[in-house]
Scaffold this active site. Structure first.
Site, PDB file in Angstrom:
ATOM      1  N   GLY A 107     -13.795  -7.580  11.634  1.00  0.00           N
ATOM      2  CA  GLY A 107     -13.619  -6.592  10.576  1.00  0.00           C
ATOM      3  C   GLY A 107     -14.199  -6.943   9.220  1.00  0.00           C
ATOM      4  O   GLY A 107     -13.846  -6.307   8.229  1.00  0.00           O
ATOM      5  N   THR A 122       4.445   0.725  21.703  1.00  0.00           N
ATOM      6  CA  THR A 122       5.571   1.655  21.638  1.00  0.00           C
ATOM      7  C   THR A 122       5.000   3.074  21.650  1.00  0.00           C
ATOM      8  O   THR A 122       4.523   3.565  20.630  1.00  0.00           O
ATOM      9  CB  THR A 122       6.374   1.428  20.334  1.00  0.00           C
ATOM     10  N   GLY A 167       0.069   1.796  13.721  1.00  0.00           N
ATOM     11  CA  GLY A 167       0.679   1.475  12.425  1.00  0.00           C
ATOM     12  C   GLY A 167      -0.162   2.022  11.282  1.00  0.00           C
ATOM     13  O   GLY A 167      -0.981   2.932  11.458  1.00  0.00           O
ATOM     14  N   GLY A 168       0.043   1.444  10.103  1.00  0.00           N
ATOM     15  CA  GLY A 168      -0.652   1.905   8.903  1.00  0.00           C
ATOM     16  C   GLY A 168      -2.160   1.779   9.017  1.00  0.00           C
ATOM     17  O   GLY A 168      -2.899   2.636   8.512  1.00  0.00           O
ATOM     18  N   ASN A 177      -0.570   2.780  22.018  1.00  0.00           N
ATOM     19  CA  ASN A 177       0.350   1.851  21.347  1.00  0.00           C
ATOM     20  C   ASN A 177       1.373   1.266  22.312  1.00  0.00           C
ATOM     21  O   ASN A 177       1.765   1.914  23.284  1.00  0.00           O
ATOM     22  CB  ASN A 177       1.080   2.569  20.200  1.00  0.00           C
ATOM     23  N   MET A 183     -10.444  -4.979  13.770  1.00  0.00           N
ATOM     24  CA  MET A 183     -10.232  -4.812  12.321  1.00  0.00           C
ATOM     25  C   MET A 183      -9.938  -6.137  11.612  1.00  0.00           C
ATOM     26  O   MET A 183     -10.211  -6.276  10.427  1.00  0.00           O
ATOM     27  CB  MET A 183      -9.075  -3.848  12.074  1.00  0.00           C
ATOM     28  N   ASP A 229     -10.051   2.359   2.931  1.00  0.00           N
ATOM     29  CA  ASP A 229     -10.136   1.554   4.166  1.00  0.00           C
ATOM     30  C   ASP A 229     -10.892   2.281   5.274  1.00  0.00           C
ATOM     31  O   ASP A 229     -11.736   1.691   5.960  1.00  0.00           O
ATOM     32  CB  ASP A 229      -8.734   1.197   4.675  1.00  0.00           C
ATOM     33  N   LYS A 273       0.818  -1.229   0.000  1.00  0.00           N
ATOM     34  CA  LYS A 273       0.000   0.000   0.000  1.00  0.00           C
ATOM     35  C   LYS A 273       0.849   1.276   0.000  1.00  0.00           C
ATOM     36  O   LYS A 273       0.459   2.275  -0.600  1.00  0.00           O
ATOM     37  CB  LYS A 273      -0.957   0.021   1.193  1.00  0.00           C
TER      38      LYS A 273
HETATM   39  P1  ATR Z   1      -0.436  -2.191  10.184  1.00  0.00           P
HETATM   40  O1  ATR Z   1      -0.021  -1.540   8.920  1.00  0.00           O
HETATM   41  O2  ATR Z   1      -1.344  -3.375  10.034  1.00  0.00           O
HETATM   42  O3  ATR Z   1      -0.959  -1.230  11.196  1.00  0.00           O
HETATM   43  P2  ATR Z   1       2.155  -2.226  11.447  1.00  0.00           P
HETATM   44  O4  ATR Z   1       2.493  -0.919  10.868  1.00  0.00           O
HETATM   45  O5  ATR Z   1       3.167  -3.320  11.477  1.00  0.00           O
HETATM   46  O6  ATR Z   1       0.906  -2.873  10.750  1.00  0.00           O
HETATM   47  O7  ATR Z   1       1.609  -1.972  12.936  1.00  0.00           O
HETATM   48  C1  ATR Z   1       1.235  -3.003  13.781  1.00  0.00           C
HETATM   49  C2  ATR Z   1       0.669  -2.403  15.049  1.00  0.00           C
HETATM   50  O8  ATR Z   1       0.271  -3.460  15.916  1.00  0.00           O
HETATM   51  C3  ATR Z   1       1.655  -1.562  15.828  1.00  0.00           C
HETATM   52  O9  ATR Z   1       0.939  -0.532  16.493  1.00  0.00           O
HETATM   53  C4  ATR Z   1       2.222  -2.571  16.838  1.00  0.00           C
HETATM   54  O10 ATR Z   1       2.743  -1.987  18.015  1.00  0.00           O
HETATM   55  P3  ATR Z   1       4.259  -1.449  18.037  1.00  0.00           P
HETATM   56  O11 ATR Z   1       4.267  -0.154  17.276  1.00  0.00           O
HETATM   57  O12 ATR Z   1       4.575  -1.281  19.476  1.00  0.00           O
HETATM   58  O13 ATR Z   1       5.090  -2.523  17.378  1.00  0.00           O
HETATM   59  C5  ATR Z   1       0.971  -3.339  17.158  1.00  0.00           C
HETATM   60  N1  ATR Z   1       1.210  -4.695  17.683  1.00  0.00           N
HETATM   61  C6  ATR Z   1       1.639  -5.765  17.002  1.00  0.00           C
HETATM   62  N2  ATR Z   1       1.688  -6.855  17.800  1.00  0.00           N
HETATM   63  C7  ATR Z   1       1.270  -6.439  19.035  1.00  0.00           C
HETATM   64  C8  ATR Z   1       1.102  -7.087  20.304  1.00  0.00           C
HETATM   65  N3  ATR Z   1       1.359  -8.390  20.456  1.00  0.00           N
HETATM   66  N4  ATR Z   1       0.652  -6.352  21.326  1.00  0.00           N
HETATM   67  C9  ATR Z   1       0.387  -5.040  21.181  1.00  0.00           C
HETATM   68  N5  ATR Z   1       0.528  -4.363  20.016  1.00  0.00           N
HETATM   69  C10 ATR Z   1       0.964  -5.055  18.961  1.00  0.00           C
END
Ligand code: ATR
Length: 262
Positions: free
Chosen positions: A236, A152, A128-129, A150, A214, A102, A66
């Site tokens: 979702g 992080t 994230g995205g 989040n 989602m 989306d 994307k």
């Molecule tokens: P997308 O484009 O689907 O949003 P992404 O950019 O990889 O994918 O983002 C994934 C999101 O899920 C992030 O917010 C990630 O948190 P971090 O930024 O801290 O990595 C979150 N995420 C993934 N696995 C997770 C988990 N087990 N617990 C909490 N948050 C999670």
């Protein structure tokens, strides 16, 4: 030959877009051909260009392309610019156009459930995205305050700083996933936790009236917790159908009704 459409991604086997678009076309009395297109991880641009060079009319883009699709477009809609990601492509007068449907798909799915968005307080898990793509459409639909939580924290803070000027009518704030508390009309899980089978913990101090996951077709600890509390909740699938309807509308100028395809 009927008009050609495709969804491009890697992997692509799981995509339900062809079945949805063929169902919309049948309902609206339009003839189309819509195929899955697997592009190599380093071959999105070439595969997309071949599709349009061969007369393809419109293309949906899914993971992980994307952002590359966004970068390839000469014309973008406002919501695609804000999302910095494109899921719908079409060629107009030799110019590649891109949109991101989306967020509107999510809004349409929520509205079809009669969940209120006007003046709402929304908590989105993840930064994230997937989160970036839905903020602006949620604000346009009336969300008043959106909190992005989040794992992080810095990533949520960055997203808020980045988007605040694009959505001045809404209040955006960032918290850590370990700081969840307060009252919300709606909580949306936009993390990829359900996709990887990880659990998310919603503490008792966090109150919400509805929960939107989602992901679809996956076990979700997020939905299990909403269910256990007796709160309205859904996966979702509606968002998937909603984003496909908006893409169909861009390409064909007619909009199938979401409720007919849930
Ligand atoms: P997308 O484009 O689907 O949003 P992404 O950019 O990889 O994918 O983002 C994934 C999101 O899920 C992030 O917010 C990630 O948190 P971090 O930024 O801290 O990595 C979150 N995420 C993934 N696995 C997770 C988990 N087990 N617990 C909490 N948050 C999670």
């Amino acid at each position: 030959m009927s008009k050609q459409f495709a969804v491009i991604g890697n992997p692509i086997e799981q995509s339900r877009s062809p079945e949805l678009h063929h169902a919309f076309a049948k309902k609206m009395g339009i003839t189309i051909e819509y195929h899955k297109r697997l592009a190599p991880l380093d071959g999105f641009l070439a595969s997309m260009q071949v599709f349009f060079a061969e007369g393809g009319v419109g293309m949906n883009v899914t993971v992980p392309f994307k952002e590359q699709a966004f970068a390839a477009c000469a014309q973008l809609t406002e919501r695609a610019k804000i999302a910095k990601a494109v899921n719908t492509l079409w060629m107009q007068d030799g110019v590649l156009h891109g949109d991101n449907t989306d967020g509107q798909g999510l809004v349409a799915a929520i509205q079809a459930l009669n969940w209120n968005l006007k003046n709402s307080r929304i908590l989105i898990l993840g930064a994230g995205g997937a989160t970036r793509g839905v903020i602006y459409p949620l604000v346009q639909a009336g969300a008043q305050h959106i909190v992005i939580a989040n794992r992080t924290l810095a990533r949520a803070e960055q997203l808020v700083a980045d988007l605040q000027h694009s959505v001045p009518s809404a209040q955006l704030s960032a918290i850590g996933l370990d700081q969840l508390s307060g009252e919300f009309d709606l909580i949306i899980n936009a993390t990829s936790a359900s996709l990887s089978g990880d659990a998310l913990i919603l503490p008792e101090s966090l109150q919400f009236k509805a929960a939107y996951e989602m992901a679809y077709g996956k076990a979700s600890s997020f939905l299990d917790q909403a269910q256990a509390r007796g709160v309205a909740n859904t996966d979702g699938f509606g968002m998937l159908v909603g984003q496909a309807i908006e893409a169909f509308y861009i390409w064909h100028g007619v909009r199938p009704e979401l409720k007919d395809f849930l």
